[in-house]
Design an enzyme around this catalytic site. Structure first.
Site, PDB file in Angstrom:
ATOM      1  N   ASN A  10       0.952   1.656  -0.794  1.00  0.00           N
ATOM      2  CA  ASN A  10       1.976   1.081  -1.660  1.00  0.00           C
ATOM      3  C   ASN A  10       1.657   1.518  -3.094  1.00  0.00           C
ATOM      4  OD1 ASN A  10       3.691  -0.499  -3.154  1.00  0.00           O
ATOM      5  ND2 ASN A  10       2.730  -2.451  -2.608  1.00  0.00           N
ATOM      6  N   LYS A  12       3.349   1.085  -5.671  1.00  0.00           N
ATOM      7  CA  LYS A  12       3.894   0.122  -6.657  1.00  0.00           C
ATOM      8  C   LYS A  12       4.609   0.873  -7.787  1.00  0.00           C
ATOM      9  CE  LYS A  12       0.272  -3.076  -5.427  1.00  0.00           C
ATOM     10  NZ  LYS A  12      -0.352  -4.350  -5.714  1.00  0.00           N
ATOM     11  N   HIS A  96       7.049  -8.244  -0.168  1.00  0.00           N
ATOM     12  CA  HIS A  96       5.730  -8.152  -0.811  1.00  0.00           C
ATOM     13  C   HIS A  96       5.563  -9.357  -1.741  1.00  0.00           C
ATOM     14  CE1 HIS A  96       2.439  -6.784  -3.321  1.00  0.00           C
ATOM     15  NE2 HIS A  96       2.163  -5.884  -2.394  1.00  0.00           N
ATOM     16  N   GLU A  98       4.467  -9.628  -4.586  1.00  0.00           N
ATOM     17  CA  GLU A  98       4.888  -9.395  -5.982  1.00  0.00           C
ATOM     18  C   GLU A  98       6.401  -9.541  -6.112  1.00  0.00           C
ATOM     19  OE1 GLU A  98       2.843  -5.665  -6.475  1.00  0.00           O
ATOM     20  OE2 GLU A  98       0.927  -6.730  -6.463  1.00  0.00           O
ATOM     21  N   GLU A 166      -1.157 -10.179   3.752  1.00  0.00           N
ATOM     22  CA  GLU A 166      -1.703  -9.868   2.438  1.00  0.00           C
ATOM     23  C   GLU A 166      -1.947 -11.172   1.672  1.00  0.00           C
ATOM     24  OE1 GLU A 166      -0.784  -5.635   1.111  1.00  0.00           O
ATOM     25  OE2 GLU A 166       0.859  -6.868   0.433  1.00  0.00           O
ATOM     26  N   GLY A 172      -5.251  -6.622  -5.376  1.00  0.00           N
ATOM     27  CA  GLY A 172      -5.640  -6.058  -6.672  1.00  0.00           C
ATOM     28  C   GLY A 172      -6.792  -6.774  -7.356  1.00  0.00           C
ATOM     29  N   SER A 210      -7.059  -5.407  -1.427  1.00  0.00           N
ATOM     30  CA  SER A 210      -8.335  -4.821  -1.851  1.00  0.00           C
ATOM     31  C   SER A 210      -9.053  -4.038  -0.753  1.00  0.00           C
ATOM     32  CB  SER A 210      -9.251  -5.909  -2.434  1.00  0.00           C
ATOM     33  OG  SER A 210      -8.652  -6.461  -3.603  1.00  0.00           O
TER      34      SER A 210
HETATM   35  C1  PEP Z   1      -0.712  -4.367  -2.114  1.00  0.00           C
HETATM   36  O1  PEP Z   1      -0.215  -4.545  -3.203  1.00  0.00           O
HETATM   37  O2  PEP Z   1       0.011  -4.291  -1.107  1.00  0.00           O
HETATM   38  C2  PEP Z   1      -2.166  -4.240  -2.033  1.00  0.00           C
HETATM   39  C3  PEP Z   1      -2.728  -4.451  -0.881  1.00  0.00           C
HETATM   40  O3  PEP Z   1      -2.825  -3.946  -3.205  1.00  0.00           O
HETATM   41  P1  PEP Z   1      -4.405  -3.681  -3.363  1.00  0.00           P
HETATM   42  O4  PEP Z   1      -4.847  -2.772  -2.231  1.00  0.00           O
HETATM   43  O5  PEP Z   1      -4.539  -3.006  -4.696  1.00  0.00           O
HETATM   44  O6  PEP Z   1      -5.084  -4.989  -3.304  1.00  0.00           O
END
Ligand code: PEP
Length: 248
Positions: A10, A12, A96, A98, A166, A172, A210
């Protein structure tokens, strides 16, 4: 039931055209034949067309980060699932955290978007996950189960959708749940989804939050983890390919 792993990146709201094209080219050429995982990149909407051109003929699949729930109409700034399909996308991320947080998307919206994706011939990657406060109060499984029940569209099949767990607090942040917690949540998710989909042996469940080369192997080795949704570490070809290579 053998489920083929999916490693999804992703991107973003990152990268301009030259960087996105270079990253896609590095992934396409770095993909080893016989790899145990499917690779997918989800660039921002502005890069879907150029990245699609770079990936043409490669085994790296293309996905988008969101879609609208309708096929066309007066929805300024939005993009329909059929338009994504038209550009060469095979997947679309919906729900997601976000988007749930920044755009107020609830389960009903996510369900409608996932339904539009299916109708357009795309595979929706439906994201679910608890906040830190919800985990601390012991509600994580209840929240995630409820999100699955509310977000999976009617008529979905086990192999037609992907669900990504997630935890919001792991995205992040460099923090991850313990492998035992990930294993328990994924087993719970398969149980809940199985009630809706008439079994879930063929359903792919991704972990996201992460994931990096250093922790990928232990997470991806878990029985009910069928791949990863990767944010930050998907922006570097070397790291993303290392995560994919960690699939046994
Ligand atoms: C995400 O935003 O889907 C995600 C998993 O981000 P990160 O790997 O940076 O934690």
């Amino acid at each position: 039931m053998t489920r083929r792993a999916l490693i999804a990146g992703n991107w973003k709201m990152n990268m301009l055209r030259a960087e996105g094209e270079a990253l896609a080219a590095a992934l396409a050429s770095g993909l080893k034949p016989g790899m145990a995982a499917d690779l997918l990149v989800c660039p921002p909407a502005t890069l879907l067309a150029p990245v699609s051109a770079v990936l043409a003929g490669s085994a790296v699949a293309l996905g988008a980060q969101d879609c609208h729930m309708r096929d066309s109409g007066a929805h300024t700034g939005d993009i329909a699932a059929v338009m994504l399909k038209d550009l060469g996308a095979a997947y679309v991320i919906v729900g997601h955290s976000e988007r749930r947080a920044d755009h107020g998307e609830d389960d009903a919206t996510v369900k409608a978007k996932a339904g539009a994706a299916l109708a357009a011939g795309l595979t929706p990657i439906i994201c679910v996950g608890e906040t830190e406060a919800q985990r601390d109060s012991g509600e994580a499984e209840k929240i995630v189960g409820g999100q699955i029940l509310g977000s999976v569209p009617d008529g979905a099949s086990q192999s037609g959708i992907v669900i990504a767990y997630e935890p919001v607090w792991a995205i992040g942040t460099g923090r991850t749940p313990t492998v035992d917690d990930i294993a328990a949540m994924h087993a719970h998710m398969r149980h809940v989804a199985g009630r809706m989909l008439d079994g879930a042996g063929a359903l792919r469940l991704l972990y996201g939050g992460s994931v990096k080369p250093g922790n990928a192997a232990e997470i991806l080795a878990l029985e009910d983890v069928d791949g990863a949704l990767v944010g930050g570490a998907s922006l570097k070809a070397e790291d993303f390919l290392a995560i994919a290579a960690a699939v046994a």
